[in-house]
Design a protein around this motif. Structure first.
Motif, mmCIF file in Angstrom:
data_model
loop_
_atom_site.group_PDB
_atom_site.id
_atom_site.type_symbol
_atom_site.label_atom_id
_atom_site.label_comp_id
_atom_site.label_asym_id
_atom_site.label_seq_id
_atom_site.Cartn_x
_atom_site.Cartn_y
_atom_site.Cartn_z
ATOM 1 N N GLY A 1 -21.895 -46.688 -43.043
ATOM 2 C CA GLY A 1 -22.904 -46.765 -43.374
ATOM 3 C C GLY A 1 -23.338 -48.206 -44.328
ATOM 4 N N ALA A 2 -23.347 -48.976 -43.331
ATOM 5 C CA ALA A 2 -23.996 -50.336 -43.818
ATOM 6 C C ALA A 2 -24.102 -50.657 -45.191
ATOM 7 C CB ALA A 2 -25.693 -50.407 -43.291
ATOM 8 N N CYS A 3 -24.715 -50.776 -45.927
ATOM 9 C CA CYS A 3 -24.594 -51.058 -46.891
ATOM 10 C C CYS A 3 -24.243 -50.538 -48.188
ATOM 11 C CB CYS A 3 -26.139 -51.889 -47.493
ATOM 12 S SG CYS A 3 -25.833 -53.859 -46.586
ATOM 13 N N SER A 4 -24.584 -49.073 -47.203
ATOM 14 C CA SER A 4 -24.527 -47.465 -48.084
ATOM 15 C C SER A 4 -22.585 -47.261 -48.459
ATOM 16 C CB SER A 4 -25.000 -46.830 -47.927
ATOM 17 O OG SER A 4 -24.238 -45.945 -46.604
ATOM 18 N N THR A 5 -21.998 -48.197 -47.776
ATOM 19 C CA THR A 5 -20.088 -47.978 -47.392
ATOM 20 C C THR A 5 -19.273 -47.859 -48.930
ATOM 21 O OG1 THR A 5 -20.704 -49.243 -45.123
ATOM 22 C CG2 THR A 5 -18.346 -48.935 -46.220
ATOM 23 N N SER A 6 -20.356 -49.246 -49.356
ATOM 24 C CA SER A 6 -19.624 -49.249 -50.606
ATOM 25 C C SER A 6 -19.369 -47.522 -51.817
ATOM 26 C CB SER A 6 -19.586 -49.746 -51.837
ATOM 27 O OG SER A 6 -20.852 -49.272 -52.536
ATOM 28 N N MET A 7 -20.285 -46.657 -51.990
ATOM 29 C CA MET A 7 -19.947 -45.167 -52.335
ATOM 30 C C MET A 7 -19.925 -43.978 -51.186
ATOM 31 S SD MET A 7 -21.155 -46.020 -55.628
ATOM 32 C CE MET A 7 -19.668 -47.015 -55.240
ATOM 33 N N GLU A 8 -20.825 -44.651 -49.690
ATOM 34 C CA GLU A 8 -19.674 -43.774 -48.762
ATOM 35 C C GLU A 8 -18.178 -43.481 -48.817
ATOM 36 O OE1 GLU A 8 -20.197 -42.717 -43.857
ATOM 37 O OE2 GLU A 8 -20.201 -45.413 -44.472
ATOM 38 N N GLY B 1 -28.069 -49.846 -54.691
ATOM 39 C CA GLY B 1 -27.328 -50.551 -54.077
ATOM 40 C C GLY B 1 -27.599 -51.984 -53.717
ATOM 41 N N ASP B 2 -28.912 -51.531 -53.158
ATOM 42 C CA ASP B 2 -29.357 -53.500 -52.495
ATOM 43 C C ASP B 2 -31.311 -53.401 -52.238
ATOM 44 O OD1 ASP B 2 -28.557 -52.888 -50.279
ATOM 45 O OD2 ASP B 2 -27.576 -54.209 -49.538
ATOM 46 N N LEU B 3 -31.827 -52.407 -53.020
ATOM 47 C CA LEU B 3 -33.123 -53.147 -52.454
ATOM 48 C C LEU B 3 -33.420 -54.011 -52.656
ATOM 49 C CD1 LEU B 3 -34.294 -49.477 -53.232
ATOM 50 C CD2 LEU B 3 -33.403 -49.489 -51.831
ATOM 51 N N ASP C 1 -31.085 -52.425 -60.385
ATOM 52 C CA ASP C 1 -30.679 -52.966 -58.436
ATOM 53 C C ASP C 1 -29.697 -54.086 -58.356
ATOM 54 O OD1 ASP C 1 -31.620 -52.056 -55.926
ATOM 55 O OD2 ASP C 1 -31.224 -53.989 -55.428
ATOM 56 N N CYS C 2 -28.390 -53.372 -57.834
ATOM 57 C CA CYS C 2 -28.089 -54.122 -58.018
ATOM 58 C C CYS C 2 -27.931 -55.866 -56.763
ATOM 59 C CB CYS C 2 -26.119 -53.906 -56.665
ATOM 60 S SG CYS C 2 -25.806 -52.569 -57.951
ATOM 61 N N SER D 1 -23.742 -53.584 -53.652
ATOM 62 C CA SER D 1 -22.983 -52.823 -54.747
ATOM 63 C C SER D 1 -21.806 -52.718 -54.872
ATOM 64 C CB SER D 1 -23.622 -51.480 -53.634
ATOM 65 O OG SER D 1 -22.508 -51.217 -52.921
ATOM 66 N N ALA D 2 -20.723 -52.877 -53.766
ATOM 67 C CA ALA D 2 -19.333 -53.280 -54.235
ATOM 68 C C ALA D 2 -18.624 -53.986 -54.693
ATOM 69 C CB ALA D 2 -18.464 -53.176 -52.815
ATOM 70 N N VAL D 3 -18.924 -55.225 -54.926
ATOM 71 C CA VAL D 3 -18.536 -56.229 -56.417
ATOM 72 C C VAL D 3 -19.339 -56.026 -57.356
ATOM 73 C CG1 VAL D 3 -17.907 -57.811 -54.968
ATOM 74 C CG2 VAL D 3 -20.085 -58.799 -55.891
ATOM 75 N N VAL D 4 -20.837 -55.300 -57.581
ATOM 76 C CA VAL D 4 -21.437 -55.575 -58.823
ATOM 77 C C VAL D 4 -20.948 -54.213 -59.692
ATOM 78 C CG1 VAL D 4 -23.791 -54.784 -59.918
ATOM 79 C CG2 VAL D 4 -23.662 -56.841 -58.112
ATOM 80 N N THR D 5 -20.560 -52.496 -58.734
ATOM 81 C CA THR D 5 -20.211 -51.792 -59.299
ATOM 82 C C THR D 5 -18.796 -52.205 -59.863
ATOM 83 O OG1 THR D 5 -21.792 -50.418 -57.571
ATOM 84 C CG2 THR D 5 -19.494 -49.360 -59.077
#
Length: 336
Positions: free
Chosen positions: A107-114, A232-234, A260-261, A283-287
């Motif tokens: 999911g590219a950078c959306s993979t953390s929440m996917e 995530g990373d806008l 925004d992360c 977004s993975a490490v920030v969350t």
């Protein structure tokens, strides 16, 4: 349970039993350094390639999360993982090492929440007792694949973003103490015709807004339901566009604390990161680090994380394709 058109409600409230965050030296110079489990002082992590270093980041995060959950890897039923590399090699090779039944996801950078959404879905439905969700990125490996090798020293425009070197992992359980995953909204692919790979924030912002608005429409709640919403990373460019779109759509984002992360992990005053951060690890490490620690301290009770991803490849860019983007939202609440 399906809610609305594109959302799930997790009535059994799967618990986030353990999380871990591993980052590189540059991330260790930022404002969130105290919230990471491990900060490496060397970008290579003792490996002989950037890609092997990225794999090692994910392996370390996965093993640490399992350890913090009080489990062994043999007790984990499934592993959902993905990254930015061609054929998601960092995650797939980490799955070889971990030897946990594996679903590779991109999911590219959306993979953390996917990966978190799918892990929660499987646990909530009774398909597993324990599931691992993990992702990561490495600045040098991403630069080499998507833009120019680090050694090239190319100049970047102000709209460009700086890929996070880091990995985040979470173990999701059908029971136990910790924050709980209460819902998820699966994003649609949105493409506004942007072709500039140095302007990812502008490309991804419409997808983030589309998913956020769908989440509240499906669940029939207001933004004030959450103490905080993070994309995530806008970063600076995309975050500004997202706010403009919310205003245009008359969506009351002002009811909550929207951040925004990509704007949180680095210090704009002391670190040269152009518009801000990006990458699966962002977004993975920030969350899994900063935000869940705030939840454990009682500073956040309800959190919506909307990870954004640009679904381009070097091949699609070379062929003149525009950049399709997606965002996935997961709601996390202080739990039992």
């Amino acid at each position: 349970m399906l809610k609305g058109h594109q959302s799930w409600i997790f009535e059994n409230k799967p618990a986030i039993l353990g999380t871990a965050t591993i980052v590189g030296p540059f991330e260790g110079q930022g404002p969130l350094v105290e919230d990471f489990d491990t900060v490496h002082g060397d970008l290579t992590l003792g490996q002989d390639s950037w890609e092997k270093a990225e794999k090692t980041l994910i392996e370390e995060a996965a093993n640490k999360a399992i350890e913090k959950a009080g489990l062994t890897k043999e007790q984990v039923h499934f592993y959902f993982g993905g990254d930015l590399m061609n054929q998601i090699i960092s995650s797939s090779f980490s799955a070889r090492t971990l030897s946990i039944p594996y679903f590779g996801m991109f999911g590219a950078c959306s993979t953390s929440m996917e990966t978190l959404a799918m892990s929660a879905y499987v646990v909530n439905s009774g398909g597993a007792d324990y599931v691992l969700a993990a992702t990561g990125s490495h600045n040098a490996s991403a630069e080499k694949q998507f833009r120019y090798p680090t050694e090239y020293g190319s100049q970047k425009p102000p709209t460009a973003q700086f890929t996070v070197t880091g990995a985040g992992a979470a173990v999701i359980s059908k029971e136990g103490y910790g924050p709980v995953v209460t819902s998820a909204t699966v994003g649609r692919v949105i493409d506004m015709g942007i072709t500039d790979p140095f302007n990812m924030g502008a490309a991804m912002a419409p997808a983030a807004v589309d998913t956020i608005e769908a989440h509240f429409r499906d669940l029939q709640i207001e933004p004030g339901h959450y103490d905080m919403i993070v994309t995530g990373d806008l970063s600076k460019v995309g975050y500004a566009i997202a706010n403009e779109l919310f205003e245009k759509h008359r969506f009351p984002i002002e009811q909550t604390n929207y951040q925004d992360c990509g704007m949180m992990i680095y210090d704009y005053e002391t670190q040269s990161v152009q518009a801000g951060a990006s990458g699966c690890g962002c977004s993975a490490v920030v969350t899994y680090g900063h935000l869940l620690k705030k939840m454990h301290r009682g500073e956040i009770n309800r959190l919506l994380v909307v990870a954004t991803g640009a679904l381009l490849s070097p091949l699609s860019f070379q062929q003149g394709e525009s950049i399709p983007c997606i965002a996935h939202a997961v709601s996390i609440e202080a739990g039992r």
